[in-house]
Design an enzyme around this catalytic site. Structure first.
Site, mmCIF file in Angstrom:
data_model
loop_
_atom_site.group_PDB
_atom_site.id
_atom_site.type_symbol
_atom_site.label_atom_id
_atom_site.label_comp_id
_atom_site.label_asym_id
_atom_site.label_seq_id
_atom_site.Cartn_x
_atom_site.Cartn_y
_atom_site.Cartn_z
ATOM 1 C CE LYS A 79 -17.271 41.693 -12.235
ATOM 2 N NZ LYS A 79 -17.731 42.678 -13.251
ATOM 3 C CB SER A 154 -16.628 46.044 -11.501
ATOM 4 O OG SER A 154 -17.388 45.367 -12.482
ATOM 5 C CB SER A 178 -17.128 46.050 -15.550
ATOM 6 O OG SER A 178 -17.358 47.065 -14.626
#
Ligand code: GLN
Length: 487
Positions: A79, A154, A178
């Site tokens: 990420k 996210s 997330s």
């Protein structure tokens, strides 16, 4: 054999150790999958094929020279919020465009020490603020199960690339859901460890008292492997826990006999999607069939969790994001004549609307006159939420719950209504507020064929309980190992 990209990390390490394939072949098959599928999905913000192949060849040489590592030659997608030395780290924000990480985050360094390869950066909501990956400054990621729908967020890019076999495993972060929610929306496994288990050194902070790094994977065993490697005390993060990390190796529990699983009444509420409820209730029955004792528990302060989370998270975000001023990192606005003007222009141009909203909300709840009414009250309610879990865990070993009240929804469906979006976090944020751990494991599909996750929540440092329960459940889950019928 073709299709190495479809295997798990533990399968690939076994095969590479037996010389059935090389890391170079594995990385090539992942790069091919990215090439053919990532256009419409857009799970990656950047991929460096040459660098990935060079890392793969180095891993192959190391293996031939007798160097072993639990992830030797396995590519890991990261990420875009975690530092990988020499790679860009934008947090999907314009304000960090062009920023290159000067050092490895501790979690990354630990993966690297086991031979992992870092081949690309995955898309996310800007600064991890959101539930859909629509808040990225670099375009939305699409759900591989239905390209019209969001992948969750996210960590939506990480979930999507694992689901689409454009990655073997991925790293996400979870401040209010997330990791678990996108794992649920994309049909993969995601673990949010106990607060402090994984060092946050090298992670761009969103809400420091809630943030945790964790794995996203194709099965529970890979999630456990990555968790074990990344966890453990780090002198660079004073909140990292000193407790020894349990060996994830032995997850082979044949059943759930002797395990008490709690069902919180407050998590089965009206308003939840009927398909999601059906899948989760079926999963509960399957756990019972595996020998678990199901007990009713109560988490009475759940109804205050969203308000509490969105006060604490925004308050912390407003402080953490003050460092992005155009002077120290990333992009700098042009045309300013004096410092205040430079800050204003950089921040006005650099941050997207959701990040601005959170900074404004957070500044408001911390401002004098409102601090006691909002921030201090939220901290008190946070203690009550933590106590709720403490009481529940005196009656059970782990808690079963939905991850999200809905499956993946249409792109654009909630983006104009932040409050609706926030309400979807109801089953995940309490776990972060309490600092405990939670796993999302695929448990079924909606009538429209969208994946649904089962959440297994454990007490602080209870990762082995949730991983064991998750691994036992995974063996009987109809959704385990299923992949989107892509292209
Ligand atoms: N959806 C939540 C938020 O927007 C959680 C995000 C996260 O866990 N990073 O804050």
């Amino acid at each position: 054999m073709d299709g190495w990209n479809r295997l798990t990390a533990h399968e690939l390490v076994d095969r590479m150790n037996r010389r059935e394939c090389s890391s170079e072949e594995v990385v090539r098959s992942v790069l091919d999958a990215i090439q053919s599928k990532d256009g419409p999905i857009h799970g990656y913000l950047s991929v460096d094929p040459e660098d990935a192949l060079a890392q793969a060849r180095a891993a192959d040489t190391a293996r031939r020279n007798g160097v072993s590592g639990r992830l030797m030659g396995v590519p890991v997608a990261v990420k875009d919020v975690l530092n990988v030395r020499g790679q860009s780290c934008t947090c999907a924000s314009r304000i960090l465009k062009g920023y290159t990480a000067p050092y490895d985050a501790t979690a990354i360094a630990r993966l690297r020490a086991e031979g992992a390869i870092f081949l690309g950066r995955t898309n996310m909501d800007e600064f991890a603020m959101g539930s859909t990956t629509e808040n990225s400054a670099y375009g939305v990621t699409r759900n591989p199960w239905d390209l019209g729908r969001v992948p969750g967020g996210s960590s939506g890019g990480s979930a999507a690339v694992v689901a689409a076999d454009e990655a073997i495993v991925a790293i996400g972060t979870d401040t209010g859901g997330s990791i678990r929610q996108p794992a649920s929306f994309c049909g993969c496994v995601g673990l949010k460890p106990t607060y402090g288990r994984v060092s946050r050194y090298g992670l761009t902070a969103y809400a420091s008292s809630l943030d945790q790094i964790g794995p996203m994977a194709k099965d529970v065993r890979d999630a456990a492997l990555l968790f074990e490697i990344m966890s453990g005390h780090d002198p660079m993060d004073s909140s990292s826990l000193p407790e020894a990390v349990p060996a994830a190796g032995d997850l082979l529990v044949p059943d759930l006999k002797g395990i008490r699983l709690g069902l919180p009444a407050e998590y089965f509420v009206s308003g939840m999607d009927a398909d999601v409820e059906r899948c989760v209730r079926h999963a509960v029955q399957q756990c019972k069939d595996l020998g678990a004792e199901i007990v009713e528990v109560s988490l009475p302060h759940t109804r205050a969790a969203i308000a509490t989370y969105y006060i604490i998270a925004t308050a912390e975000a407003s402080a953490n994001l003050a460092r992005f001023d155009g002077v120290r990192y990333g992009t700098r606005a042009t045309g300013a004549n004096e410092p205040i003007e430079l800050y204003k222009r950089t921040r006005a141009e650099g941050f997207g609307p959701e990040v601005k909203r959170r900074i404004i909300l957070g500044t408001y709840v911390l401002s004098s006159g409102y601090y006691d009414a909002y921030y201090v009250t939220a901290q008190k309610v946070r203690s009550l939420i933590r106590e709720d879990f403490g009481k529940a865990f005196s009656q059970c070993d782990a808690i079963l719950a939905p991850v999200s009240p809905t499956a993946a929804y249409q792109i654009g469906e909630k983006s104009e209504d932040p409050l609706q979006m926030y309400l979807g976090d109801i089953f995940t944020v309490p776990v972060n507020l309490a600092g405990i751990c939670g796993l999302s494991v695929p448990c079924g599909f909606t009538g429209a064929g969208l994946p649904v996750g089962l959440q297994v929540i454990g007490p602080a440092l209870g990762e082995m309980i949730v991983l064991k329960a998750g691994a036992a459940f995974e063996k009987v889950s109809c959704a385990a190992g299923r992949r989107p019928g892509l292209m």
